[in-house]
Write an enzyme that holds these catalytic residues in place. Structure first.
Site, PDB file in Angstrom:
ATOM      1  N   HIS A   1     -24.819  32.852 -26.188  1.00  0.00           N
ATOM      2  CA  HIS A   1     -25.172  33.237 -24.816  1.00  0.00           C
ATOM      3  C   HIS A   1     -25.685  31.986 -24.115  1.00  0.00           C
ATOM      4  CE1 HIS A   1     -25.914  37.220 -22.562  1.00  0.00           C
ATOM      5  NE2 HIS A   1     -24.672  37.167 -22.982  1.00  0.00           N
TER       6      HIS A   1
ATOM      7  N   HIS B   1     -13.800  33.266 -22.619  1.00  0.00           N
ATOM      8  CA  HIS B   1     -14.887  33.976 -23.285  1.00  0.00           C
ATOM      9  C   HIS B   1     -14.383  35.223 -24.007  1.00  0.00           C
ATOM     10  CE1 HIS B   1     -19.135  34.771 -23.954  1.00  0.00           C
ATOM     11  NE2 HIS B   1     -18.945  36.022 -23.607  1.00  0.00           N
TER      12      HIS B   1
END
Length: 732
Positions: A87, A41
């Site tokens: 997200h 990430h």
């Protein structure tokens, strides 16, 4: 530590590398810092070697990838700041807060650059809403986006939503934000000035979101529900105060550097700013404003509490900064200083709790994985169109296609958003692209997000090119010249050879299209490990794109304007139905190859439409994409509340003529006295063009080779098109 690094997502080899960097074993705080910064990430360790292919330079590019957001020059000392981020994992577990904090994070990326955010867009993917869990996710994701954006007073002006079975266990929530700034006021996250104070501003730090970056770098499974603490909690009213305080602070010259505390919180913001500036930082955690008692150094460094920034300020200007934030009711605490040794040094109770080279946190290991074409790919791409029996009633087929979840109006979603706040919205959601005026000028910017994941599943290289081409085409349809891309690459587990093949070929496809169309990639995000127990998502490289309109009075929309206007079809229909909405809806098939794309022809079509709009020769323009010519025609008719009569001569099968999704095409309407001029210009641009009908009446009537194949009241089609998603969400 009994191999705790594995629980934190690090491999044995990565742990050995950390030992070799430090010359010793890391303590738990240091290990936590590496685990988040070396997660996919934050580190893009599987994608960074591939991202180097993307074209990132251009005459308008002021800031490309590597900062909080990309920046593009739009003239008059003004620049557009843009970024899109995912997200996905948080939204799968806690959809309201996952979506809300996704919006909050992307807004901070924009105003961290010094720009005032002026628009939000979203790109959403859900499973089909035929079970309670999926409906719960859809309702709460939309509510989270709406509530955060609406409370911030930033209009959500556009986006896209697709429903496919592959997203059922792993929805995609991609949020895009755009801001405007004067070129000489851009801020960057590069720490400088030995001895300059480091301040944390905004909200207090709690235990929410700890390990969120690592959580977002894993596949979702039954245990994922237990990771709710990894989902951050947002407060849009606090962020509104933070936005105004930061913009007020930027009016002074007290700020040296600023960075959003997003994924990995204090760890990422400190080491990224230090590494960019070739300096170190010393942080005293006793000075960090906390909202929970007895937080450990590990928790403080990894907390992803929202609405916080890390700021390096000019030495001696601390009180000035504190005064601004106090005015807005926010914290501004000096927690450390810039050092000259390149180390991130963390203190608590007067003791060193962590001491690591800043660059070692940002320079994570990179992996070039093995790749292979999926074993099922060849069979999937086989499609014998002769085995597909034409429908007996094309009226029914058109109704089914128009009311399919992917083509039906997304009004149920976007009416929950405030898209008119700030009064700069010129084209409202539901059209080809959003358009906003730039206050104080004649300029406008057009914005869009685009991607057909089904195409990318069938052929990632071509499907990804189509995503770029369609985004650019949609901008051209409103009269905007495409100027820059921000992309969000959503894929499954890159450690699987088939997924890595999809990722690599998708990036190569984006690269090819951006190079051919001359549109640089200035920012973006990669979201991998989008898999649930039911398997991976479709490869979904979402393209966010901005276009520039020099004269806001010269824009075009898709709606038919006046009775007796002529309808002209631009481009060539090749009868391609592989991966089409028609094939999925009417035959329950996801097979074949996506439409092929000739980027030279695409470029000519876009240039033609831009020139036609600039000269005021056309009244409406709408690109042909999902659902083919028939769907585009109905959408223009519904938008203009006017019927249309069409007559086509073709060698294609009737259903293929109507529903083929062949690329580089558009439907335009023009005054009858302008038809010859438009056709002549199309010939000059070498774009196939033919007059196919007239705007008239209250029905959609289509004749093919002299035979009437469609005759439906526009009102009936509008009810099917507008009501489908609401009906799905409200039925038991």
């Amino acid at each position: 530590m009994d191999k705790i690094w594995r629980e934190l997502g690090l491999t044995d080899e990565e742990y050995e590398k950390i030992i070799s960097i430090l010359g010793r074993e890391p303590n738990i705080t240091e290990l936590g810092m590496y685990s988040v910064m070396w997660s996919e990430h934050c580190a893009y360790k599987n994608s960074k070697p591939l991202l180097k292919y993307l074209p990132t330079k251009g005459e308008r590019v002021i800031q490309g990838p590597g900062e909080n957001a990309g920046v593009l020059d739009i003239g008059d000392n003004l620049a557009v700041v843009m970024k899109i981020e995912s997200h996905n994992h948080p939204s799968a577990i806690e959809p309201y807060q996952g979506a809300a904090t996704g919006v909050g994070g992307i807004i901070r990326d924009i105003f961290t650059m010094g720009a005032r955010p002026i628009a939000l867009l979203d790109s959403l993917r859900f499973g089909t809403p035929d079970d309670k869990r999926t409906k719960y996710i859809i309702e709460n994701v939309v509510a989270g986006i709406a509530d955060y954006g609406n409370c911030m007073g930033i209009p959500t002006v556009g986006g896209e939503t697709y429903f496919e079975e592959s997203y059922k266990g792993n929805p995609l929530v991609n949020a895009m934000c755009v801001g405007v700034i004067e070129k000489d006021k851009i801020k960057r996250g590069v720490a400088r000035g030995i001895g300059n104070p480091v301040m944390v501003v905004g909200s207090t730090t709690g235990r929410d979101g700890i390990g969120g970056a690592s959580f977002a770098s894993q596949e979702l499974n039954e245990e994922s529900e237990e990771k709710r603490p990894s989902v951050q909690v947002g407060d849009p009213f606090m962020e509104k105060l933070l936005l105004e305080a930061c913009l007020e602070l930027f009016e002074t010259d007290a700020v040296v550097a600023i960075q959003d505390m997003g994924a990995a919180g204090l760890t990422s913001s400190s080491c990224e700013m230090a590494a960019r500036g070739g300096v170190g930082m010393e942080l005293d955690l006793d000075k960090v404003p906390l909202r929970e008692e007895e937080m450990t150094p590990y928790e403080i460094m990894l907390s992803e509490s929202q609405e916080r920034m890390l700021v390096v300020v000019q030495r001696g200007r601390e009180e000035e900064v504190e005064k601004v934030f106090k005015k807005w009711g926010l914290n501004a605490a000096t927690i450390g200083k810039v050092t000259d040794d390149g180390m991130i040094r963390v203190l608590k109770d007067g003791k060193i709790m962590a001491e690591v080279p800043a660059k070692s946190l940002t320079d994570a290991p990179q992996y070039i994985r093995n790749e292979k074409i999926p074993s099922w790919q060849q069979e999937l791409n086989q499609l014998n169109v002769n085995e597909i029996k034409p429908p007996e009633d094309l009226n029914n087929a058109l109704q089914d296609v128009i009311s399919s979840l992917n083509i039906a109006s997304k009004e149920w979603i976007y009416t929950q958003y405030d898209y008119m706040v700030r009064t700069d919205t010129v084209i409202i959601p539901g059209m080809d692209a959003a358009v906003l005026r730039i206050k104080g000028t004649n300029k406008g910017i057009a914005l869009v997000t685009d991607c057909n994941g089904r195409y990318c599943y069938l052929e990632p290289y071509v499907g990804s090119q189509i995503a770029v081409a369609e985004a650019a085409r949609n901008l051209c349809m409103v009269g905007a010249t495409p100027i820059g891309v921000t992309d969000c690459l959503n894929f499954g587990n890159p450690e699987k050879e088939e997924t890595y093949w999809q990722l690599k070929n998708s990036i190569l496809g984006i690269t090819k299209a951006c190079e051919e169309l001359g549109i640089p990639v200035v920012s973006g995000n990669v979201s991998l490990y989008n898999e649930s127990e039911e398997g991976p998502i479709y490869p979904t490289p979402v393209i966010g794109m901005a276009g520039l309109i020099e004269d806001i009075s010269k824009i075009c929309t898709m709606d038919f304007k006046e009775e007796k206007d002529a309808v002209i079809a631009l481009g060539e229909n090749k009868g391609e139905i592989g991966g089409s909405e028609y094939l999925k809806v009417c035959f329950r098939m996801v097979e074949g190859l996506p439409p092929q794309l000739d980027l030279e022809k695409e470029k000519r079509l876009q240039q033609l439409v831009l020139e036609l709009i600039k000269k005021g020769l056309i009244k409406s323009s709408h690109d042909i994409s999902e659902g083919g010519f028939a769907a585009a025609l109905v959408e223009s008719a519904i938008s203009g509340k006017k019927g249309v009569k069409i007559s086509l001569n073709t060698s294609l099968r009737e259903d293929f003529e109507l529903f083929s999704e062949s690329q580089s095409r558009a439907v335009i309407s023009v005054s009858s006295d302008k038809v010859e001029e438009v056709l002549k210009m199309a010939e000059e641009y070498k774009v196939p063009a033919q007059r196919v009908g007239i705007v008239e009446g209250e029905n959609i009537i289509i004749e093919i080779n002299g035979k009437k194949v469609i005759d439906l009241p526009l009102k009936l089609l509008e009810e099917s098109w507008k009501g489908r998603i609401k009906w799905e969400m409200e039925k038991n």
